[in-house]
Design a protein around this motif. Structure first.
Motif, PDB file in Angstrom:
ATOM      1  N   LEU A  38       3.020  -0.423 -15.279  1.00  0.00           N
ATOM      2  CA  LEU A  38       3.224   0.901 -14.683  1.00  0.00           C
ATOM      3  C   LEU A  38       4.640   1.422 -14.912  1.00  0.00           C
ATOM      4  N   GLY A  39       5.562   0.534 -15.260  1.00  0.00           N
ATOM      5  CA  GLY A  39       6.951   0.958 -15.450  1.00  0.00           C
ATOM      6  C   GLY A  39       7.628   1.333 -14.151  1.00  0.00           C
ATOM      7  N   ALA A  40       7.276   0.662 -13.073  1.00  0.00           N
ATOM      8  CA  ALA A  40       7.846   0.984 -11.768  1.00  0.00           C
ATOM      9  C   ALA A  40       7.869  -0.262 -10.904  1.00  0.00           C
ATOM     10  N   VAL A  41       8.902  -0.384 -10.084  1.00  0.00           N
ATOM     11  CA  VAL A  41       8.979  -1.465  -9.113  1.00  0.00           C
ATOM     12  C   VAL A  41       8.126  -1.084  -7.906  1.00  0.00           C
ATOM     13  N   LEU A  42       7.235  -1.954  -7.512  1.00  0.00           N
ATOM     14  CA  LEU A  42       6.305  -1.668  -6.425  1.00  0.00           C
ATOM     15  C   LEU A  42       6.707  -2.331  -5.119  1.00  0.00           C
ATOM     16  N   LEU A  43       7.404  -3.474  -5.218  1.00  0.00           N
ATOM     17  CA  LEU A  43       7.718  -4.262  -4.031  1.00  0.00           C
ATOM     18  C   LEU A  43       9.173  -4.700  -4.061  1.00  0.00           C
ATOM     19  N   HIS A  44       9.832  -4.679  -2.909  1.00  0.00           N
ATOM     20  CA  HIS A  44      11.121  -5.333  -2.717  1.00  0.00           C
ATOM     21  C   HIS A  44      10.846  -6.691  -2.111  1.00  0.00           C
ATOM     22  N   ARG A  45      11.272  -7.746  -2.815  1.00  0.00           N
ATOM     23  CA  ARG A  45      11.010  -9.101  -2.367  1.00  0.00           C
ATOM     24  C   ARG A  45      12.199  -9.643  -1.586  1.00  0.00           C
ATOM     25  N   SER A  46      11.912 -10.426  -0.552  1.00  0.00           N
ATOM     26  CA  SER A  46      12.962 -11.078   0.238  1.00  0.00           C
ATOM     27  C   SER A  46      12.422 -12.414   0.739  1.00  0.00           C
ATOM     28  N   PRO A  47      13.269 -13.305   1.204  1.00  0.00           N
ATOM     29  CA  PRO A  47      12.784 -14.604   1.710  1.00  0.00           C
ATOM     30  C   PRO A  47      11.799 -14.464   2.866  1.00  0.00           C
ATOM     31  N   THR A  48      11.896 -13.381   3.623  1.00  0.00           N
ATOM     32  CA  THR A  48      11.010 -13.225   4.785  1.00  0.00           C
ATOM     33  C   THR A  48       9.712 -12.498   4.454  1.00  0.00           C
ATOM     34  N   GLY A  49       9.602 -11.905   3.263  1.00  0.00           N
ATOM     35  CA  GLY A  49       8.396 -11.170   2.890  1.00  0.00           C
ATOM     36  C   GLY A  49       8.693 -10.094   1.883  1.00  0.00           C
ATOM     37  N   VAL A  50       7.923  -9.044   1.893  1.00  0.00           N
ATOM     38  CA  VAL A  50       8.117  -7.955   0.950  1.00  0.00           C
ATOM     39  C   VAL A  50       8.004  -6.619   1.684  1.00  0.00           C
ATOM     40  N   THR A  51       8.600  -5.589   1.084  1.00  0.00           N
ATOM     41  CA  THR A  51       8.428  -4.210   1.560  1.00  0.00           C
ATOM     42  C   THR A  51       8.026  -3.361   0.368  1.00  0.00           C
ATOM     43  N   LEU A  52       7.364  -2.282   0.659  1.00  0.00           N
ATOM     44  CA  LEU A  52       6.892  -1.393  -0.401  1.00  0.00           C
ATOM     45  C   LEU A  52       7.976  -0.414  -0.799  1.00  0.00           C
ATOM     46  N   THR A  53       8.107  -0.192  -2.091  1.00  0.00           N
ATOM     47  CA  THR A  53       8.941   0.892  -2.583  1.00  0.00           C
ATOM     48  C   THR A  53       8.164   2.205  -2.442  1.00  0.00           C
ATOM     49  N   ALA A  54       8.810   3.316  -2.778  1.00  0.00           N
ATOM     50  CA  ALA A  54       8.113   4.601  -2.747  1.00  0.00           C
ATOM     51  C   ALA A  54       6.929   4.576  -3.720  1.00  0.00           C
ATOM     52  N   ALA A  55       7.140   3.970  -4.895  1.00  0.00           N
ATOM     53  CA  ALA A  55       6.045   3.864  -5.866  1.00  0.00           C
ATOM     54  C   ALA A  55       4.936   2.965  -5.335  1.00  0.00           C
ATOM     55  N   GLY A  56       5.319   1.898  -4.658  1.00  0.00           N
ATOM     56  CA  GLY A  56       4.327   0.995  -4.087  1.00  0.00           C
ATOM     57  C   GLY A  56       3.502   1.650  -2.992  1.00  0.00           C
ATOM     58  N   THR A  57       4.173   2.473  -2.173  1.00  0.00           N
ATOM     59  CA  THR A  57       3.450   3.181  -1.111  1.00  0.00           C
ATOM     60  C   THR A  57       2.430   4.143  -1.707  1.00  0.00           C
ATOM     61  N   LEU A  58       2.842   4.861  -2.762  1.00  0.00           N
ATOM     62  CA  LEU A  58       1.913   5.779  -3.441  1.00  0.00           C
ATOM     63  C   LEU A  58       0.740   5.011  -4.032  1.00  0.00           C
ATOM     64  N   LEU A  59       1.026   3.889  -4.700  1.00  0.00           N
ATOM     65  CA  LEU A  59      -0.046   3.116  -5.332  1.00  0.00           C
ATOM     66  C   LEU A  59      -0.988   2.521  -4.285  1.00  0.00           C
ATOM     67  N   LEU A  60      -0.477   2.186  -3.125  1.00  0.00           N
ATOM     68  CA  LEU A  60      -1.328   1.617  -2.077  1.00  0.00           C
ATOM     69  C   LEU A  60      -2.458   2.577  -1.720  1.00  0.00           C
ATOM     70  N   HIS A  61      -2.122   3.855  -1.540  1.00  0.00           N
ATOM     71  CA  HIS A  61      -3.166   4.838  -1.224  1.00  0.00           C
ATOM     72  C   HIS A  61      -4.119   5.041  -2.398  1.00  0.00           C
TER      73      HIS A  61
END
Length: 274
Positions: A38-61
């Motif tokens: 897709l050429g876009a970062v979808l998730l921000h990864r961290s030791p405690t879990g992940v959060t959605l980027t703006a692109a990830g939020t759009l793709l989720l819907h």
């Protein structure tokens, strides 16, 4: 897409992997491949879990809608290996017997479901969406339906064998003036009712199936119409009607239905009834 949806909803790779019944490394690789495609970062990864980027939020819907559509497509494709045929419960029909044999030879892997309906529903469940195609008799309201004629059967009047009119070689509708007829219940297709009532309002017992028609004649001395060629019980007689249009045996389906099995069945039916 299903992998991404699981991670986006769980916001944790470990929980998403457990939900998908897979290990975490291939899940992580699949998400990275999706981000690359897709050429876009979808998730921000961290030791405690992940959060959605703006692109990830759009793709989720979008993913939820796309997967729902994919499920519907899969159901339609799976349904393409079955066909439901509605038949009128009036009698055995040699044309239908030949059609069944020919269709089975051409489509040995297709499961055919048969739904039999009574005389109050000439479309055999087609208009209600209960069947894909109907083998029935016309006329009836054809709005929104495609109808192909297969055969024409002359009709006669069914009488008690001891009725004076039963001795006639042929009759006209006028000969039945003043007689009580078996009739269909209120709410039955008016085009269908008009034909089987000889184009006139009739008085008499309401019937739904062939045996009820015959019993109404036997017990009450009522009259009614039937296609010729059906052998009545010994206590009854059928006399041809000379001024009635034939009963048309037809195959009917929803106009515009793209199911290829329907067009195949219609083609085979034309040959089987020829």
């Amino acid at each position: 897409m299903r992998y991404f949806l699981a991670v986006a909803e769980e916001l944790h790779f470990g929980r998403a992997a457990a939900r998908l019944h897979m290990s975490q490394p291939p899940l992580s690789r699949a998400i990275k491949q999706l981000e690359h495609d897709l050429g876009a970062v979808l998730l921000h990864r961290s030791p405690t879990g992940v959060t959605l980027t703006a692109a990830g939020t759009l793709l989720l819907h979008e993913a939820r809608d796309l997967l729902a559509r994919a499920d519907r497509v899969r159901e339609r494709v799976a349904g393409a290996v079955t066909i439901t045929i509605g038949v009128l419960a009036d009698s055995s029909d040699q044309g239908a017997t030949r059609l069944a044999a020919a269709f089975r030879r051409e489509h040995p892997d297709v499961e055919v479901l048969v739904r039999e309906t009574d005389l109050t529903d000439p479309t055999c469940g087609l208009r209600a969406g209960l069947v894909d195609v109907a083998l029935t008799r016309a006329p009836f309201d054809e709005t929104g339906l495609a109808v192909h004629e297969l055969r024409r059967d002359p009709v006669g009047v069914v009488l008690r064998a001891d009725d004076p009119l039963a001795r006639q070689r042929e009759l006209r509708l006028a000969d039945l003036a003043g007689r009580r007829w078996f009739r269909f219940p209120a709410g039955t297709d008016p085009v269908w009712q008009s034909y089987w009532h000889g184009g006139e309002p009739r008085e008499g017992p309401a019937v739904r199936v062939v045996q009820e028609c015959l019993q109404a004649v036997l017990w009450n001395g009522t009259v009614g119409m039937t296609p010729l060629g059906h052998t009545p019980p010994a206590e009854l007689a059928v006399v041809p009607l000379t001024d009635m249009a034939p009963s048309r045996v037809v195959v009917a389906w929803q106009d515009g239905d793209p199911n290829p099995l329907i067009s195949s069945l219609v083609r085979i039916a034309v040959a089987a009834y020829h």
